[in-house]
Design a protein around this motif. Structure first.
Motif, PDB file in Angstrom:
ATOM      1  N   GLY A  78       0.829  -1.187   0.047  1.00 51.42           N
ATOM      2  CA  GLY A  78      -0.010   0.059  -0.067  1.00 51.42           C
ATOM      3  C   GLY A  78       0.885   1.284  -0.070  1.00 51.42           C
ATOM      4  O   GLY A  78       2.240   1.224   0.009  1.00 51.42           O
ATOM      5  N   ARG A  79       0.238   2.313   0.003  1.00 51.58           N
ATOM      6  CA  ARG A  79       0.752   3.585   0.133  1.00 51.58           C
ATOM      7  C   ARG A  79      -0.069   4.499   0.760  1.00 51.58           C
ATOM      8  O   ARG A  79      -1.132   5.011   0.169  1.00 51.58           O
ATOM      9  CB  ARG A  79       1.237   4.004  -1.357  1.00 51.58           C
ATOM     10  CG  ARG A  79       2.093   5.388  -1.149  1.00 51.58           C
ATOM     11  CD  ARG A  79       2.393   5.780  -2.634  1.00 51.58           C
ATOM     12  NE  ARG A  79       3.441   6.872  -2.831  1.00 51.58           N
ATOM     13  CZ  ARG A  79       4.588   6.873  -2.499  1.00 51.58           C
ATOM     14  NH1 ARG A  79       5.278   5.759  -2.392  1.00 51.58           N
ATOM     15  NH2 ARG A  79       5.300   8.046  -2.384  1.00 51.58           N
ATOM     16  N   ALA A  80       0.313   5.098   2.005  1.00 53.57           N
ATOM     17  CA  ALA A  80      -0.578   5.830   2.704  1.00 53.57           C
ATOM     18  C   ALA A  80      -0.899   7.036   2.075  1.00 53.57           C
ATOM     19  O   ALA A  80       0.077   7.665   1.494  1.00 53.57           O
ATOM     20  CB  ALA A  80      -0.428   5.856   4.040  1.00 53.57           C
ATOM     21  N   PRO A  81      -1.961   7.912   2.349  1.00 52.72           N
ATOM     22  CA  PRO A  81      -2.039   9.391   2.086  1.00 52.72           C
ATOM     23  C   PRO A  81      -1.043  10.012   2.967  1.00 52.72           C
ATOM     24  O   PRO A  81      -0.877   9.621   4.038  1.00 52.72           O
ATOM     25  CB  PRO A  81      -3.564   9.695   2.656  1.00 52.72           C
ATOM     26  CG  PRO A  81      -4.447   8.221   2.742  1.00 52.72           C
ATOM     27  CD  PRO A  81      -3.366   7.129   3.052  1.00 52.72           C
ATOM     28  N   LYS A  82      -0.750  11.220   2.514  1.00 52.68           N
ATOM     29  CA  LYS A  82       0.353  11.926   3.202  1.00 52.68           C
ATOM     30  C   LYS A  82       0.049  12.273   4.696  1.00 52.68           C
ATOM     31  O   LYS A  82       0.893  11.981   5.246  1.00 52.68           O
ATOM     32  CB  LYS A  82       0.635  13.098   2.356  1.00 52.68           C
ATOM     33  CG  LYS A  82       1.368  12.950   0.866  1.00 52.68           C
ATOM     34  CD  LYS A  82       2.278  14.160   0.557  1.00 52.68           C
ATOM     35  CE  LYS A  82       3.255  13.796  -0.331  1.00 52.68           C
ATOM     36  NZ  LYS A  82       3.003  12.989  -1.366  1.00 52.68           N
ATOM     37  N   SER A  83      -1.214  12.876   4.657  1.00 54.14           N
ATOM     38  CA  SER A  83      -1.369  13.013   6.243  1.00 54.14           C
ATOM     39  C   SER A  83      -1.508  11.864   7.192  1.00 54.14           C
ATOM     40  O   SER A  83      -1.719  12.279   8.275  1.00 54.14           O
ATOM     41  CB  SER A  83      -2.653  14.008   6.044  1.00 54.14           C
ATOM     42  OG  SER A  83      -3.382  13.064   5.832  1.00 54.14           O
ATOM     43  N   ARG A  84      -1.558  10.761   6.565  1.00 54.70           N
ATOM     44  CA  ARG A  84      -1.567   9.546   7.331  1.00 54.70           C
ATOM     45  C   ARG A  84      -0.126   8.911   7.984  1.00 54.70           C
ATOM     46  O   ARG A  84      -0.035   8.217   8.699  1.00 54.70           O
ATOM     47  CB  ARG A  84      -2.369   8.323   6.543  1.00 54.70           C
ATOM     48  CG  ARG A  84      -2.730   7.084   7.415  1.00 54.70           C
ATOM     49  CD  ARG A  84      -3.762   7.213   8.198  1.00 54.70           C
ATOM     50  NE  ARG A  84      -3.991   5.856   9.061  1.00 54.70           N
ATOM     51  CZ  ARG A  84      -4.763   5.798   9.874  1.00 54.70           C
ATOM     52  NH1 ARG A  84      -5.648   6.749  10.419  1.00 54.70           N
ATOM     53  NH2 ARG A  84      -4.917   4.689  10.680  1.00 54.70           N
ATOM     54  N   ILE A 101      -2.279   3.919  -2.484  1.00 60.71           N
ATOM     55  CA  ILE A 101      -2.889   2.841  -2.378  1.00 60.71           C
ATOM     56  C   ILE A 101      -3.406   2.398  -1.239  1.00 60.71           C
ATOM     57  O   ILE A 101      -2.788   1.840  -0.226  1.00 60.71           O
ATOM     58  CB  ILE A 101      -1.739   1.815  -3.099  1.00 60.71           C
ATOM     59  CG1 ILE A 101      -1.099   2.283  -4.350  1.00 60.71           C
ATOM     60  CG2 ILE A 101      -2.404   0.328  -3.334  1.00 60.71           C
ATOM     61  CD1 ILE A 101      -2.069   1.998  -5.713  1.00 60.71           C
ATOM     62  N   LYS A 102      -4.694   2.246  -1.065  1.00 63.59           N
ATOM     63  CA  LYS A 102      -5.156   1.858   0.441  1.00 63.59           C
ATOM     64  C   LYS A 102      -5.183   0.304   0.567  1.00 63.59           C
ATOM     65  O   LYS A 102      -5.399  -0.524  -0.260  1.00 63.59           O
ATOM     66  CB  LYS A 102      -6.551   2.543   0.376  1.00 63.59           C
ATOM     67  CG  LYS A 102      -6.815   3.934   0.548  1.00 63.59           C
ATOM     68  CD  LYS A 102      -8.112   4.588   0.601  1.00 63.59           C
ATOM     69  CE  LYS A 102      -8.283   5.894   0.882  1.00 63.59           C
ATOM     70  NZ  LYS A 102      -9.419   6.392   1.507  1.00 63.59           N
ATOM     71  N   VAL A 103      -4.777   0.125   1.762  1.00 67.85           N
ATOM     72  CA  VAL A 103      -5.032  -1.160   2.414  1.00 67.85           C
ATOM     73  C   VAL A 103      -5.851  -1.289   3.490  1.00 67.85           C
ATOM     74  O   VAL A 103      -5.377  -0.497   4.354  1.00 67.85           O
ATOM     75  CB  VAL A 103      -3.571  -1.703   2.468  1.00 67.85           C
ATOM     76  CG1 VAL A 103      -3.454  -3.286   3.064  1.00 67.85           C
ATOM     77  CG2 VAL A 103      -2.545  -1.780   1.228  1.00 67.85           C
ATOM     78  N   PRO A 104      -6.911  -1.993   3.395  1.00 63.77           N
ATOM     79  CA  PRO A 104      -7.149  -3.185   2.743  1.00 63.77           C
ATOM     80  C   PRO A 104      -7.680  -2.990   1.195  1.00 63.77           C
ATOM     81  O   PRO A 104      -8.066  -1.695   1.055  1.00 63.77           O
ATOM     82  CB  PRO A 104      -8.573  -3.551   3.488  1.00 63.77           C
ATOM     83  CG  PRO A 104      -9.158  -2.521   4.147  1.00 63.77           C
ATOM     84  CD  PRO A 104      -7.900  -1.491   4.717  1.00 63.77           C
ATOM     85  N   HIS A 105      -7.477  -3.937   0.422  1.00 61.18           N
ATOM     86  CA  HIS A 105      -7.889  -3.726  -1.055  1.00 61.18           C
ATOM     87  C   HIS A 105      -9.293  -4.160  -0.982  1.00 61.18           C
ATOM     88  O   HIS A 105      -9.591  -5.210  -0.876  1.00 61.18           O
ATOM     89  CB  HIS A 105      -7.027  -4.789  -1.716  1.00 61.18           C
ATOM     90  CG  HIS A 105      -7.328  -5.061  -3.146  1.00 61.18           C
ATOM     91  ND1 HIS A 105      -7.305  -6.014  -3.862  1.00 61.18           N
ATOM     92  CD2 HIS A 105      -7.523  -3.802  -4.205  1.00 61.18           C
ATOM     93  CE1 HIS A 105      -7.486  -5.898  -5.213  1.00 61.18           C
ATOM     94  NE2 HIS A 105      -7.814  -4.639  -5.373  1.00 61.18           N
TER      95      HIS A 105
END
Lengths: 241, 251
Positions: A115-121, A154-158
């Protein structure tokens, strides 16, 4: 399928599957599944379905007796289908529950999507999520091409409908087109190996459909994947014959 | 590539689909099973049944509705409205729901999220957040928009994720049923704050509203009711439009 005795396919209940949906979908393609209460009940099964959602640890319920009963059927050439977590269980194990062995019918271990987290996360990632995953050093040698666009989240869970790309031929994918969409909901995946007959990409490629002789698995939910899902179940039933 | 999902919502009261504006002024919109079948044929990606006036005596009717809708449906089905306990969730799952949507009950006792995620997996637990603009931020409301929960929407969505929610169903009370477009600021604020998918809801009117919410709003899925129920927009036409604009959809 003409010889298929009604209710002769075992649907394994280990408390982690939406049995209602799976049974309903199989009924729609002409097969009534029974839920064995004990491993002994699997003895006469013409085929076995292992459904599943949730944590790999849930498979622990399937103890040595269950494993023996299921492996015995596989040994007799009876088809086995794993769905989602049930497919992951066909492999050697998963980093989701490292001390919990899988069935080991397929080579490889399951792992978490990067995955790839949103920046603020990013600042508040828990130690067991992306940061830890990055330390697993998945280099190119493991055969999984990681292709992350620098700014894509890229959100996880898919979760949702994604495309499957077919690789080679297998009875499970008869009549299914490359690019067909099916419904996924998971965080862990199985590696792409020689047994992979379809791959899906979510930041990285993973096994969407696997088949090795009478052992088959799907990472997505065919019971929730519309006509494509029903076609795959129909194909599998042909093998049960 | 993962598609952006189009979800149709059936607000159900006493076995009938109804739809209101700003959570009020309900009017009848049809039979749930018939609408579900129509949407399925048109290529809807998922359905949500929301029991908007759930009371104990009506819960059995809801289970019947869920069963009728689920019968011939092979796409994900979520059920919400009046799910207060593990037993309520079990009844919905038993009737054929793949996901349960928690709202007021989760605000009152957030441990319910964790309990249900433990029992059914996170993928089966949706936390519905009804939010209204409040100054610079977004305030959460409970009880179908009736009561302020004294929570910030972004902060509550993060907590819901940490407690095991698999998705956030985010509804703008300001936009509900108005057809003036999704609240993209609200949606983007929540979507950027969590790693789980965010379903945007409230305000869908035009095809461009969906383009906006998937781009500017960073939504993973968009939910609508009014525009689909009255056949103002077909699901197929919407997906063709999104596809032409480069947004990945299932067709």
């Amino acid at each position: 399928m003409a010889e298929l005795k009604d209710g002769s396919i075992a649907l394994i209940d280990y408390g982690a599957g939406n049995l209602t949906s799976v049974r309903k979908a199989f009924a729609a393609v002409g097969a009534n599944l029974f839920v064995p209460a004990t491993p002994a009940d699997v003895e006469d099964a013409a085929a076995v379905v292992v459904p599943g959602v949730g944590h790999f640890d849930a498979t622990r319920v399937l103890d040595a007796e269950w494993v023996e009963a299921i492996l015995a059927r596989v040994g007799e050439g009876r088809p086995l289908l794993g769905i989602c977590l049930g497919m992951q269980w066909l492999f050697e194990g998963s980093e989701e529950a490292p001390d919990c062995a899988g069935l080991g019918l397929l080579a490889g271990r399951c792992y978490r999507l990067q995955g790839r987290a949103p920046k603020s996360r990013e600042v508040r990632l828990k130690p067991d999520t992306t940061i830890k995953d990055a330390s697993h050093s998945r280099d190119a040698s493991n055969g999984r091409g990681v292709r992350l666009e620098p700014d894509t989240v890229i959100k996880v869970p898919h979760v949702g409908w994604n495309t499957i790309e077919l690789r080679g031929e297998a009875s499970l994918i008869d009549g299914v087109q490359s690019g067909a969409q099916v419904y996924f909901t998971h965080s862990f995946v199985a590696p792409v190996t020689g047994d992979t007959v379809a791959v899906t990409e979510h930041g990285e490629s993973f096994a969407a459909i696997v088949q090795r002789g009478y052992v088959a698995g799907v990472q997505f939910h065919p019971e929730k994947s519309g006509d494509v899902g029903l076609q795959i179940l129909r194909n599998w039933l042909e093998q049960v014959g | 590539m993962l598609s952006k999902r189009i979800i149709a919502c059936l607000d159900v009261r006493d076995g009938h689909v109804v739809k209101g504006v700003n959570f009020e002024q309900l009017r009848a919109a049809g039979d749930p099973a018939e609408l579900a079948a129509r949407y399925n044929t048109e290529g809807i990606d998922e359905l949500v049944i929301l029991d908007i006036t759930a009371t104990l005596e009506r819960r059995r009717a809801l289970a019947d509705t869920v069963r009728a809708v689920a019968r011939e449906l092979f796409i994900p089905l979520a059920v919400g409205g009046g799910i207060r306990t593990e037993e309520d969730a079990a009844a919905a799952v038993e009737a054929g729901a793949d996901k349960v949507s928690l709202n007021t009950a989760a605000l009152a006792d957030a441990s319910l999220i964790t309990k249900l995620a433990g029992r059914y997996g996170s993928q089966a637990v949706v936390v519905a957040v009804d939010a209204k603009r409040a100054g610079e931020g977004f305030a959460v409301y409970a009880r179908s928009g009736q009561t302020s929960a004294n929570r910030d929407a972004v902060e509550w969505a993060r907590e819901a994720e940490d407690r095991g929610a698999g998705e956030i169903l985010l509804t703008s009370i300001d936009r509900d049923g108005t057809k003036v477009g999704f609240d993209c600021e609200l949606t983007a604020a929540v979507s950027r704050a969590v790693s789980i998918p965010v379903i945007a809801s409230g305000g869908a009117g035009t095809l461009d509203d969906f383009v906006e919410v998937f781009t500017r709003g960073c939504a993973d899925a968009a939910l609508a009711a009014s525009v689909f129920h009255y056949a103002e927009t077909s699901v197929r036409a919407l997906k063709d439009y999104l596809h032409q604009r480069g947004i990945p959809v299932r067709r």
